[in-house]
Scaffold this active site. Structure first.
Site, PDB file in Angstrom:
ATOM      1  N   SER A 115       0.822  -1.213   0.000  1.00 41.32           N
ATOM      2  CA  SER A 115       0.000   0.000   0.000  1.00 41.32           C
ATOM      3  C   SER A 115       0.852   1.257   0.000  1.00 41.32           C
ATOM      4  CB  SER A 115      -0.929   0.001   1.213  1.00 41.32           C
ATOM      5  OG  SER A 115      -1.852  -1.058   1.159  1.00 41.32           O
ATOM      6  N   GLY A 162      -5.492  -3.806  -8.814  1.00 49.27           N
ATOM      7  CA  GLY A 162      -6.516  -2.780  -8.680  1.00 49.27           C
ATOM      8  C   GLY A 162      -5.944  -1.430  -8.322  1.00 49.27           C
ATOM      9  N   ARG A 200     -13.907  -5.024 -13.390  1.00 48.65           N
ATOM     10  CA  ARG A 200     -13.950  -4.336 -12.100  1.00 48.65           C
ATOM     11  C   ARG A 200     -14.281  -2.856 -12.370  1.00 48.65           C
ATOM     12  NH1 ARG A 200      -8.869  -6.078  -8.387  1.00 48.65           N
ATOM     13  NH2 ARG A 200     -10.082  -4.876  -6.858  1.00 48.65           N
ATOM     14  N   SER A 210     -14.516   2.057  -3.100  1.00 49.15           N
ATOM     15  CA  SER A 210     -13.119   1.719  -2.829  1.00 49.15           C
ATOM     16  C   SER A 210     -12.319   2.956  -2.451  1.00 49.15           C
ATOM     17  CB  SER A 210     -12.486   1.062  -4.061  1.00 49.15           C
ATOM     18  OG  SER A 210     -11.094   0.935  -3.886  1.00 49.15           O
ATOM     19  N   SER A 211     -11.579   2.851  -1.361  1.00 50.80           N
ATOM     20  CA  SER A 211     -10.743   3.983  -0.928  1.00 50.80           C
ATOM     21  C   SER A 211      -9.671   4.306  -1.963  1.00 50.80           C
ATOM     22  CB  SER A 211     -10.080   3.666   0.415  1.00 50.80           C
ATOM     23  OG  SER A 211      -9.212   2.546   0.304  1.00 50.80           O
ATOM     24  N   GLN A 212      -9.352   3.352  -2.844  1.00 52.28           N
ATOM     25  CA  GLN A 212      -8.340   3.618  -3.867  1.00 52.28           C
ATOM     26  C   GLN A 212      -8.810   4.651  -4.873  1.00 52.28           C
ATOM     27  OE1 GLN A 212      -7.319  -0.228  -5.416  1.00 52.28           O
ATOM     28  NE2 GLN A 212      -6.220  -0.836  -3.573  1.00 52.28           N
ATOM     29  N   ASP A 272      -9.403  -6.234   3.816  1.00 48.96           N
ATOM     30  CA  ASP A 272      -8.465  -7.261   3.365  1.00 48.96           C
ATOM     31  C   ASP A 272      -8.117  -8.271   4.455  1.00 48.96           C
ATOM     32  OD1 ASP A 272      -8.351  -6.298   0.804  1.00 48.96           O
ATOM     33  OD2 ASP A 272      -6.518  -5.150   1.098  1.00 48.96           O
ATOM     34  N   ARG A 328     -15.002 -12.362  -2.943  1.00 47.49           N
ATOM     35  CA  ARG A 328     -14.422 -13.055  -1.795  1.00 47.49           C
ATOM     36  C   ARG A 328     -15.473 -13.612  -0.847  1.00 47.49           C
ATOM     37  NH1 ARG A 328      -9.284  -8.953  -0.526  1.00 47.49           N
ATOM     38  NH2 ARG A 328      -7.955  -9.776  -2.202  1.00 47.49           N
ATOM     39  N   ARG A 348      -5.082 -13.543  -1.532  1.00 44.95           N
ATOM     40  CA  ARG A 348      -5.443 -13.655  -0.113  1.00 44.95           C
ATOM     41  C   ARG A 348      -6.173 -14.955   0.205  1.00 44.95           C
ATOM     42  NH1 ARG A 348      -3.331  -9.276   1.905  1.00 44.95           N
ATOM     43  NH2 ARG A 348      -3.435  -7.322   0.724  1.00 44.95           N
TER      44      ARG A 348
END
Length: 417
Positions: free
Chosen positions: A22, A69, A98, A144-146, A296, A327, A372
């Protein structure tokens, strides 16, 4: 290919964790926006970071970020606000499904020249970069925070800066705060001016020598392994920071409820230290937690709690539907193979009330091209000797040395066709 994994009865090991993906990905893009040709040090060696390095170094007409991503989101904003000509930004088949429309719409409102090459709202993107004026923008906080981090990083380069107002509830706030801290480390002036508003001043980044701390997300799997081992086991993890800005550092507090004690060594001259983990059995009747800020970590705790026989109700997981795989469905499906009936509800919570079914005699865990899934399920070999993991190479996305580190800790890993 798949791996057959058997866990040792006792663990006593010291592990050099990978660097934070990150922080690496944020620092790389910010450093490039500063005009520096130097990379930060102690960069992550994972796939997600490697694709950003290649993109920034080579700047080919078509940039393939594969399954990353964060690279898709950060490079979309980077290409939109820099004068590097025209590029097509693409990725894997899963990446092309996505959604990215929220980020594209926001950048377009700020003046960016972006068009969809294929399906509206999804990569690939054709981007023609230029310096943007900036200004006020409203973006949903429950995405999404991204997306938000990508906008913030780009905002410092805009002529008028940017005022970002987050509507609805805000998820993954620690990742937003991590972005703000990294921006400030490179000279940006950015701050929360209200509970839902962030102001980014039009102040250029400055080239800065930068050291990346190690990854708390990767640490969570070693906490899991310790929980599933005997009470005399000990794990030492190098390169972690007490008071880390990484949102997943909360893992130390959650695992304390499961009996893991975290002891930090003495930090000298700002260098991250070694963390010692010890475990004692606890009688926890149930664990309820909202992972809205740390989605995550969900897979780690689903597997750990079930194997310890601790019922759980985990909330704040809506973004798990649009990760490398769905997920929530993947977890439910693979946990059945281990004999646990995990359910979900309309809010995308994951719930286990202790209901069990007959486990597969020789369970084989599918990873769905999701790193993951492999990382979180491998420690289950403590309860299922000879547990098999399909497509184990997926761990290269975030923790390339994972299997080598497990062997170092005494795990027996056999390769099968």
């Amino acid at each position: 290919m798949r791996y057959k994994i058997s866990a040792p009865a006792h663990i006593d090991t010291t592990i050099d964790l990978p660097s934070s993906k990150s922080i690496s990905n944020r620092a790389l893009v910010i450093q490039a926006l500063s005009g520096s040709t130097e990379w930060p040090t102690n960069l992550s060696d994972c796939d997600d970071t490697a694709v950003i390095i290649r993109a920034l170094r080579d700047m080919p007409p078509t940039i393939d970020i594969m399954a990353s991503g964060s690279a898709m989101r950060f490079m979309t904003a980077f290409l939109a606000v820099t004068d590097h000509g025209e590029h097509v930004l693409t990725g894997t088949e899963r990446m092309r499904h996505r959604p990215i429309g929220i980020l594209v719409d926001a950048l377009r409102q700020l003046g960016a020249d972006i068009e969809y090459v294929g399906e509206e709202g999804f990569p690939p993107l054709r981007i023609r970069g230029s310096r943007l004026d900036g200004g006020h923008i409203d973006v949903a906080g429950n995405v999404s925070s991204q997306f938000i981090s990508a906008l913030l990083i780009a905002g410092a380069t805009m002529r008028d800066g940017m005022e970002l107002h987050l509507t609805d509830s805000i998820i993954s706030r620690p990742y937003i705060d991590l972005t703000l801290c990294t921006m400030r480390d490179f000279g940006a002036k950015v701050e929360w001016t209200g509970p839902d508003t962030i102001e980014v001043a039009p102040q250029p980044y400055r080239p800065t020598p930068y050291f990346i701390e190690n990854d708390w997300s990767a640490a969570s799997y070693w906490y899991e392994m310790l929980c599933l081992s005997d009470d005399e086991s000990v794990v030492r993890l190098n390169g972690l920071t007490d008071g880390s800005r990484q949102g997943d550092s909360v893992t130390r507090y959650i695992f304390s409820l499961l009996g893991v004690k975290t002891t930090f060594g003495v930090r000298e001259k700002g260098v991250p230290t070694t963390v010692k983990l010890k475990h004692r059995r606890v009688n926890l009747p149930r664990l309820e937690f909202s992972f809205i800020n740390q989605p995550d970590l969900a897979q780690t705790y689903v597997v750990t709690c079930a194997l310890l026989g601790i019922p759980f109700h985990f909330k704040g997981l809506s973004t798990l539907r649009i990760k490398e795989t769905d997920r929530i469905e993947a977890l439910k499906r693979e946990m059945l193979k281990l004999g646990f009936v995990v359910s979900s509800n309309v809010d995308n919570d994951l719930i286990w009330n202790g209901e069990c079914c007959e486990a597969d005699i020789h369970p084989v865990i599918n990873t769905y091209k999701d790193h993951r899934m492999a990382l979180a399920f491998a420690p289950a070999s403590a309860s299922f000797p000879g547990l098999r993991i399909n497509d184990p190479s997926v761990v290269s996305k975030s923790y390339p040395r994972y299997w080598d580190d497990l062997r170092k800790a005494g795990y027996v890993i056999e390769e099968e066709p």
